[in-house]
Design a protein around this motif. Structure first.
Motif, mmCIF file in Angstrom:
data_model
loop_
_atom_site.group_PDB
_atom_site.id
_atom_site.type_symbol
_atom_site.label_atom_id
_atom_site.label_comp_id
_atom_site.label_asym_id
_atom_site.label_seq_id
_atom_site.Cartn_x
_atom_site.Cartn_y
_atom_site.Cartn_z
ATOM 1 N N UNK A 5 0.837 -1.204 0.000
ATOM 2 C CA UNK A 5 0.000 0.000 0.000
ATOM 3 C C UNK A 5 0.868 1.249 0.000
ATOM 4 N N UNK A 6 1.947 1.243 0.762
ATOM 5 C CA UNK A 6 2.855 2.392 0.812
ATOM 6 C C UNK A 6 3.498 2.624 -0.548
ATOM 7 N N UNK A 7 3.917 1.562 -1.208
ATOM 8 C CA UNK A 7 4.532 1.707 -2.533
ATOM 9 C C UNK A 7 3.538 2.271 -3.542
ATOM 10 N N UNK A 8 2.307 1.806 -3.491
ATOM 11 C CA UNK A 8 1.267 2.339 -4.379
ATOM 12 C C UNK A 8 1.081 3.829 -4.102
ATOM 13 N N UNK A 9 1.038 4.197 -2.818
ATOM 14 C CA UNK A 9 0.878 5.601 -2.439
ATOM 15 C C UNK A 9 2.048 6.462 -2.870
ATOM 16 N N UNK A 10 3.266 5.977 -2.649
ATOM 17 C CA UNK A 10 4.461 6.731 -3.039
ATOM 18 C C UNK A 10 4.530 6.911 -4.551
ATOM 19 N N UNK A 11 4.235 5.848 -5.292
ATOM 20 C CA UNK A 11 4.228 5.945 -6.753
ATOM 21 C C UNK A 11 3.148 6.910 -7.229
ATOM 22 N N UNK A 12 1.991 6.841 -6.591
ATOM 23 C CA UNK A 12 0.898 7.740 -6.947
ATOM 24 C C UNK A 12 1.253 9.186 -6.689
ATOM 25 N N UNK A 57 -2.029 25.731 -3.491
ATOM 26 C CA UNK A 57 -2.861 24.555 -3.731
ATOM 27 C C UNK A 57 -2.422 23.425 -2.807
ATOM 28 N N UNK A 58 -3.363 22.998 -1.964
ATOM 29 C CA UNK A 58 -3.133 21.878 -1.058
ATOM 30 C C UNK A 58 -3.724 20.642 -1.725
ATOM 31 N N UNK A 59 -2.885 19.633 -1.947
ATOM 32 C CA UNK A 59 -3.301 18.480 -2.745
ATOM 33 C C UNK A 59 -3.275 17.201 -1.916
ATOM 34 N N UNK A 60 -4.404 16.511 -1.924
ATOM 35 C CA UNK A 60 -4.500 15.164 -1.363
ATOM 36 C C UNK A 60 -4.398 14.186 -2.521
ATOM 37 N N UNK A 61 -3.454 13.259 -2.446
ATOM 38 C CA UNK A 61 -3.265 12.258 -3.493
ATOM 39 C C UNK A 61 -3.805 10.936 -2.981
ATOM 40 N N UNK A 62 -4.679 10.317 -3.761
ATOM 41 C CA UNK A 62 -5.207 8.996 -3.425
ATOM 42 C C UNK A 62 -4.962 8.079 -4.608
ATOM 43 N N UNK A 63 -4.306 6.979 -4.353
ATOM 44 C CA UNK A 63 -3.989 6.026 -5.413
ATOM 45 C C UNK A 63 -4.486 4.645 -5.037
#
Length: 123
Positions: A5-12, A57-63
């Protein structure tokens, strides 16, 4: 190879940042974290960027590696929004005059990336 999950998040997050930079935004800060207290959950902003017009711009990234469970964008619920807003308020304390601001979401489902400008507000 299966990603954690962390790798998916970091890549995203890396994909989101590259996308936003290509669209002319300038990186101010990555992974801004703030604690709320010993028993209270703090907040985090994945990416803070400045848009061409000066807007912060404050950005939330969800992958999500796979589609399903409502998708990445749907996972940014009210509690997550409150934590992002909490961290943004803390970050803005350093500014003597508040710049225009907005809260964006970059949702990544598999290979699909969607940039949702002004996805939520601080009200």
């Amino acid at each position: 190879m299966v990603q954690t999950t962390k790798e998916v998040g970091d890549d995203g997050e890396a994909r989101a940042l590259a996308h936003l930079l290509r669209h002319g935004l300038v990186l101010v800060r990555r992974n801004y974290r703030v604690a709320a207290g010993p028993r209270a959950r703090g907040g985090e902003v994945d990416l803070i960027l400045r848009d061409r017009d000066g807007t912060l711009v404050f950005v939330e990234v969800r992958a999500r590696a796979r589609l399903g469970h409502g998708g990445a964008a749907a996972s940014v619920g009210a509690a997550k929004q409150r934590r992002v807003i909490f961290a943004a308020h803390h970050f803005l304390r350093a500014y003597p005059t508040l710049p225009p601001c907005r809260f964006d979401v970059v949702a990544i489902d598999g290979e699909q990336l969607d940039w949702l400008r002004a996805a939520f507000d601080a009200d």
